[in-house]
Design a protein around this motif. Structure first.
Motif, PDB file in Angstrom:
ATOM      1  N   UNK A 295     -14.757 -28.578 -33.788  1.00  0.00           N
ATOM      2  CA  UNK A 295     -14.769 -28.072 -35.168  1.00  0.00           C
ATOM      3  C   UNK A 295     -14.903 -29.222 -36.166  1.00  0.00           C
ATOM      4  N   UNK A 296     -14.115 -30.282 -35.963  1.00  0.00           N
ATOM      5  CA  UNK A 296     -14.082 -31.386 -36.923  1.00  0.00           C
ATOM      6  C   UNK A 296     -15.286 -32.311 -36.820  1.00  0.00           C
ATOM      7  N   UNK A 297     -15.813 -32.488 -35.610  1.00  0.00           N
ATOM      8  CA  UNK A 297     -16.868 -33.491 -35.423  1.00  0.00           C
ATOM      9  C   UNK A 297     -18.251 -32.904 -35.170  1.00  0.00           C
ATOM     10  N   UNK A 298     -18.350 -31.578 -35.082  1.00  0.00           N
ATOM     11  CA  UNK A 298     -19.654 -30.966 -34.880  1.00  0.00           C
ATOM     12  C   UNK A 298     -19.879 -29.777 -35.822  1.00  0.00           C
ATOM     13  N   UNK A 299     -18.966 -28.805 -35.791  1.00  0.00           N
ATOM     14  CA  UNK A 299     -19.151 -27.586 -36.586  1.00  0.00           C
ATOM     15  C   UNK A 299     -19.138 -27.884 -38.089  1.00  0.00           C
ATOM     16  N   UNK A 300     -18.145 -28.616 -38.563  1.00  0.00           N
ATOM     17  CA  UNK A 300     -18.049 -28.929 -39.990  1.00  0.00           C
ATOM     18  C   UNK A 300     -19.204 -29.820 -40.453  1.00  0.00           C
ATOM     19  N   UNK A 301     -19.540 -30.916 -39.706  1.00  0.00           N
ATOM     20  CA  UNK A 301     -20.697 -31.718 -40.133  1.00  0.00           C
ATOM     21  C   UNK A 301     -22.010 -30.943 -40.173  1.00  0.00           C
ATOM     22  N   UNK A 302     -22.151 -29.924 -39.321  1.00  0.00           N
ATOM     23  CA  UNK A 302     -23.360 -29.094 -39.349  1.00  0.00           C
ATOM     24  C   UNK A 302     -23.410 -28.169 -40.567  1.00  0.00           C
ATOM     25  N   UNK A 303     -22.292 -28.053 -41.254  1.00  0.00           N
ATOM     26  CA  UNK A 303     -22.229 -27.197 -42.433  1.00  0.00           C
ATOM     27  C   UNK A 303     -21.198 -26.115 -42.352  1.00  0.00           C
ATOM     28  N   UNK A 304     -20.639 -25.898 -41.151  1.00  0.00           N
ATOM     29  CA  UNK A 304     -19.610 -24.890 -40.991  1.00  0.00           C
ATOM     30  C   UNK A 304     -20.095 -23.514 -41.398  1.00  0.00           C
ATOM     31  N   UNK A 305     -19.308 -22.848 -42.206  1.00  0.00           N
ATOM     32  CA  UNK A 305     -19.656 -21.500 -42.678  1.00  0.00           C
ATOM     33  C   UNK A 305     -19.954 -21.487 -44.177  1.00  0.00           C
TER      34      UNK A 305
END
Length: 326
Positions: A295-305
């Motif tokens: 979540x912190x190092x992939x999902x959020x940097x990708x833009x999250x929701x």
């Protein structure tokens, strides 16, 4: 060396007694001793893989220092990229080299080509490589994002990377949680020690008594699934769900309990996931150190929701795809 082995039952009391008897005067002595003990623990299985964990430690230690020193943003990003490329490259090689080679050979043979199997090698997957690789990468990424200042004490950093309780099966620790504990003198606390022993015993019960016994039944059914009716197969799925949970969470409990014996606190990795109200809550309670890492190092940097439902679905798909490969 694994937790449910005679070797570990001998190893742990010896390391514990020496740790508090002769290395309780300085955190540097404690860290040096833990580093040696951790390398013995890891090298017990195959000493050759000590080179890998040392290289990963060495690369990210120096990469973080270089990132911190550089003023040019492009140079910082280049160093971070090289560090991630090195770590992911090693991880992918040991995990997937033979898998992809075998797949290509099978595909070419299906297409009618006469291909030999001389391209495959007996590559053994090093124990715990996924865990310590993610741990060192998070340290370098946090340095790049100015979330922490890298340390110059190489021995203490190496102790953080190779701390033996969480080396084999996690939890994947963050530097902002474990490093501050490593960089100060630990003193023995009776209640913390008792809690550690309780967790170790509970983890061994889940692993040895529940998971291993369920595995005997599950393996028999899964290996000959065509011979059983739907009711038996459904029951075996229930058995398997408890087997995998007790196996993994049992290891985590032993790791957290063992760390307490040495005055260190690791993060909780499971919080009753099968009691979750929905799938979202389940993933927040299952292998927490890994799910929060992604979540912190992939999902959020990708833009999250933040960019709408379509982008959120895309980001979730990428996260689940990569976590599945992990």
């Amino acid at each position: 060396m694994i937790f449910n082995s005679i070797e570990f039952l001998i190893f742990l009391p010896i390391v514990f007694l020496l740790y508090w008897s002769f290395f309780s005067k300085s955190y540097r002595l404690q860290n040096g001793y833990l580093l040696i003990s951790s390398y013995i623990f890891y090298g017990w299985w195959d000493w050759r893989f000590l080179f890998l964990i040392f290289c990963s430690t060495f690369v990210d230690y120096h990469a973080s220092l270089m990132i911190f020193k550089k003023k040019n943003r492009a140079m910082k990003k280049l160093i971070l990229f090289l560090s991630i490329f090195f770590n992911v490259g090693i991880l992918c090689f040991f995990k997937y080299f033979n898998f992809f080679i075998d797949s290509w050979i099978s595909l070419l043979k299906t297409a009618g080509f006469n291909i030999t199997d001389n391209f495959t090698y007996s590559i053994i997957l090093p124990v715990g490589i996924s865990f310590y690789t993610f741990q060192t990468m998070s340290y370098t990424i946090d340095t790049y994002q100015n979330k922490l200042k890298p340390i110059r004490d190489f021995v203490s950093f190496a102790s953080f990377v190779s701390f033996f309780p969480q080396l084999v099966a996690g939890p994947i620790e963050r530097a902002n949680n474990l490093l501050p504990q490593i960089l100060k003198l630990r003193s023995f606390k009776y209640l913390q020690g008792i809690e550690g022993l309780r967790l170790i015993l509970w983890g061994l019960f889940k692993k040895v008594v529940i998971a291993d016994n369920l595995a005997n039944h599950v393996n028999i059914i899964f290996n000959d699934h065509t011979s059983y009716n739907g009711g038996v197969l459904f029951l075996s799925l229930i058995y398997f769900s408890f087997q995998i949970y007790c196996d993994f969470s049992g290891y985590s409990d032993i790791a957290i309990g063992t760390a307490k014996l040495f005055g260190l606190e690791l993060m909780s990795n499971f919080k009753f996931p099968y009691f979750a109200k929905d799938l979202s809550q389940f993933w927040k309670r299952w292998h927490i150190s890994l799910s929060t890492w992604f979540k912190d190092y992939l999902y959020v940097p990708l833009g999250g929701s933040k960019s709408g439902k379509l982008h959120s679905i895309r980001n979730l798909f990428i996260v689940f795809l990569i976590s599945g490969m992990w």
